[in-house]
Design a protein around this motif. Structure first.
Motif, PDB file in Angstrom:
ATOM      1  N   GLN A  19       0.808  -1.211   0.000  1.00  0.00           N
ATOM      2  CA  GLN A  19       0.000   0.000   0.000  1.00  0.00           C
ATOM      3  C   GLN A  19       0.849   1.273   0.000  1.00  0.00           C
ATOM      4  O   GLN A  19       0.332   2.362  -0.230  1.00  0.00           O
ATOM      5  N   ALA A  62       1.074   4.031  -3.268  1.00  0.00           N
ATOM      6  CA  ALA A  62      -0.128   4.845  -3.460  1.00  0.00           C
ATOM      7  C   ALA A  62      -0.322   5.815  -2.308  1.00  0.00           C
ATOM      8  O   ALA A  62      -0.780   6.957  -2.502  1.00  0.00           O
ATOM      9  N   ARG A  63       0.022   5.378  -1.098  1.00  0.00           N
ATOM     10  CA  ARG A  63      -0.126   6.266   0.068  1.00  0.00           C
ATOM     11  C   ARG A  63       0.814   7.458  -0.045  1.00  0.00           C
ATOM     12  O   ARG A  63       0.411   8.608   0.161  1.00  0.00           O
ATOM     13  N   TYR A  64       2.071   7.228  -0.382  1.00  0.00           N
ATOM     14  CA  TYR A  64       3.024   8.320  -0.540  1.00  0.00           C
ATOM     15  C   TYR A  64       2.599   9.258  -1.676  1.00  0.00           C
ATOM     16  O   TYR A  64       2.717  10.491  -1.562  1.00  0.00           O
ATOM     17  N   LEU A  65       2.108   8.702  -2.765  1.00  0.00           N
ATOM     18  CA  LEU A  65       1.693   9.522  -3.899  1.00  0.00           C
ATOM     19  C   LEU A  65       0.529  10.428  -3.516  1.00  0.00           C
ATOM     20  O   LEU A  65       0.516  11.627  -3.852  1.00  0.00           O
ATOM     21  N   ARG A  66      -0.437   9.869  -2.817  1.00  0.00           N
ATOM     22  CA  ARG A  66      -1.581  10.692  -2.385  1.00  0.00           C
ATOM     23  C   ARG A  66      -1.118  11.824  -1.484  1.00  0.00           C
ATOM     24  O   ARG A  66      -1.562  12.966  -1.623  1.00  0.00           O
ATOM     25  N   TRP A  67      -0.212  11.519  -0.574  1.00  0.00           N
ATOM     26  CA  TRP A  67       0.291  12.542   0.352  1.00  0.00           C
ATOM     27  C   TRP A  67       1.039  13.638  -0.389  1.00  0.00           C
ATOM     28  O   TRP A  67       0.860  14.830  -0.107  1.00  0.00           O
ATOM     29  N   ASP A 123       0.600  14.626  -3.435  1.00  0.00           N
ATOM     30  CA  ASP A 123      -0.385  15.444  -4.143  1.00  0.00           C
ATOM     31  C   ASP A 123      -1.118  16.382  -3.183  1.00  0.00           C
ATOM     32  O   ASP A 123      -1.382  17.542  -3.523  1.00  0.00           O
ATOM     33  N   GLU A 124      -1.438  15.893  -2.002  1.00  0.00           N
ATOM     34  CA  GLU A 124      -2.121  16.747  -1.028  1.00  0.00           C
ATOM     35  C   GLU A 124      -1.222  17.898  -0.581  1.00  0.00           C
ATOM     36  O   GLU A 124      -1.706  19.015  -0.354  1.00  0.00           O
ATOM     37  N   TRP A 172      -5.291  15.374   5.807  1.00  0.00           N
ATOM     38  CA  TRP A 172      -4.354  14.777   4.870  1.00  0.00           C
ATOM     39  C   TRP A 172      -4.066  13.334   5.291  1.00  0.00           C
ATOM     40  O   TRP A 172      -4.038  13.004   6.482  1.00  0.00           O
ATOM     41  N   VAL A 173      -3.805  12.502   4.311  1.00  0.00           N
ATOM     42  CA  VAL A 173      -3.469  11.121   4.616  1.00  0.00           C
ATOM     43  C   VAL A 173      -2.106  11.075   5.308  1.00  0.00           C
ATOM     44  O   VAL A 173      -1.224  11.899   5.030  1.00  0.00           O
TER      45      VAL A 173
END
Length: 301
Positions: free
Chosen positions: A146, A149-154, A156-157, A214-215
């Motif tokens: 996981q 995807a978690r790092y990518l979402r963060w 972007d946020e 934020w995630v």
């Protein structure tokens, strides 16, 4: 006309500087009494414990009941950068250095606050005499796959400034609270909504840094949490609400959840019927009575 909720035992307020951040502290009970730290959960504030305090037996009110607004929540200041879970551990450590530098303390935490308290009790076991966790049993297990995807979402946020959406009024926030917790009465929801919000630049806003949404870029690693729990020396009380709902959210079987509980060498576990995640709102009297009885029994042992 809706009845207005009025606290039976109003809190007192202090301000402390913790690791460079101004913290607002609520206090109830007897100053000079045995310290009991009350640690709130995510998107909440110290006022969340008011209903439990009002329903508490006299014995519990003999404690020095101390509830901080975590950094970026309630009336405490916001952090300059983002929010990382170890910061709460360091803040609690610094808070105890100021409030009770020479004696172990009792910790009670709800949800995220219970997770912080449980980890801290294993990291510095000599600083915690007794531990109570209200639905602070950790997060669902994650897997290394996981992480990308978690790092990518963060990432972007982090590129987009967090938007603070003004509230149309207190009834909007009170309605949100009741949607999340239908057992919360209208008068208590209205009171808590007022404590969770303030007028900022002419607009009503919830008192929480929007970056809390934020995630977390770092995955929750259950095995690390369990390793800390195994080091806890204090007697522990775990209180749960609807266990079936809790296990569904965690994605665990009763046997898997039992492995979490088995990490603690001295554990009392209770599930309170007809309670949701905010069991200190749904059954404040039962929660306060269970905590008081647990403390009394632990003192005799």
């Amino acid at each position: 006309m809706q009845t207005q909720y009025r606290p039976v035992h109003p809190s007192r307020s202090d301000t402390l500087v913790i690791r460079g951040i101004e913290y607002r502290i609520r206090r109830w009970g007897r100053r000079g009494g045995r310290p009991l730290l009350l640690l709130h959960g995510w998107m909440d504030c110290a006022a969340t414990f008011q209903f439990m305090i009002d329903a508490a037996p006299a014995e519990l009110l003999e404690y020095d009941l101390i509830a901080p607004d975590w950094r970026g929540f309630g009336a405490s200041a916001w952090a300059a950068e983002g929010y990382y879970f170890p910061d709460y551990l360091a803040d609690l450590d610094a808070l105890l250095d100021q409030l009770a530098p020479e004696r172990p303390v009792d910790l009670l935490g709800h949800s995220m606050g219970g997770m912080v308290a449980s980890l801290y009790a294993g990291i510095r076991p000599e600083r915690v005499a007794r531990l109570v966790s209200l639905e602070g049993f950790g997060l669902p297990r994650t897997t290394p796959e996981q992480a990308p995807a978690r790092y990518l979402r963060w990432l972007d946020e982090c590129k987009t400034p967090p938007a603070e959406r003004p509230l149309r009024g207190l009834p909007e926030l009170a309605g949100r609270l009741r949607k999340f917790n239908p057992r919360l009465s209208e008068d208590k929801a209205a009171w808590l909504a007022a404590e969770l919000s303030a007028e900022v630049d002419g607009q009503l806003r919830q008192l929480a840094d929007p970056r809390h949404r934020w995630v977390n870029p770092v995955l929750y690693r259950l095995e690390e949490a369990m390793a800390c729990w195994r080091q806890v020396q204090a007697p522990v009380l775990w209180l749960a609400g609807d266990e079936a709902k809790l296990l569904g959210w965690m994605g665990e079987t009763p046997e898997q959840f039992a492995l979490r509980r088995d990490c603690f060498t001295s554990l009392c576990y209770e599930s309170l019927p007809d309670c949701g995640h905010n069991l200190h709102h749904d059954a404040p009297g039962r929660v306060a009575a269970s905590v008081s009885a647990f403390f009394e029994n632990a003192a005799r042992e």
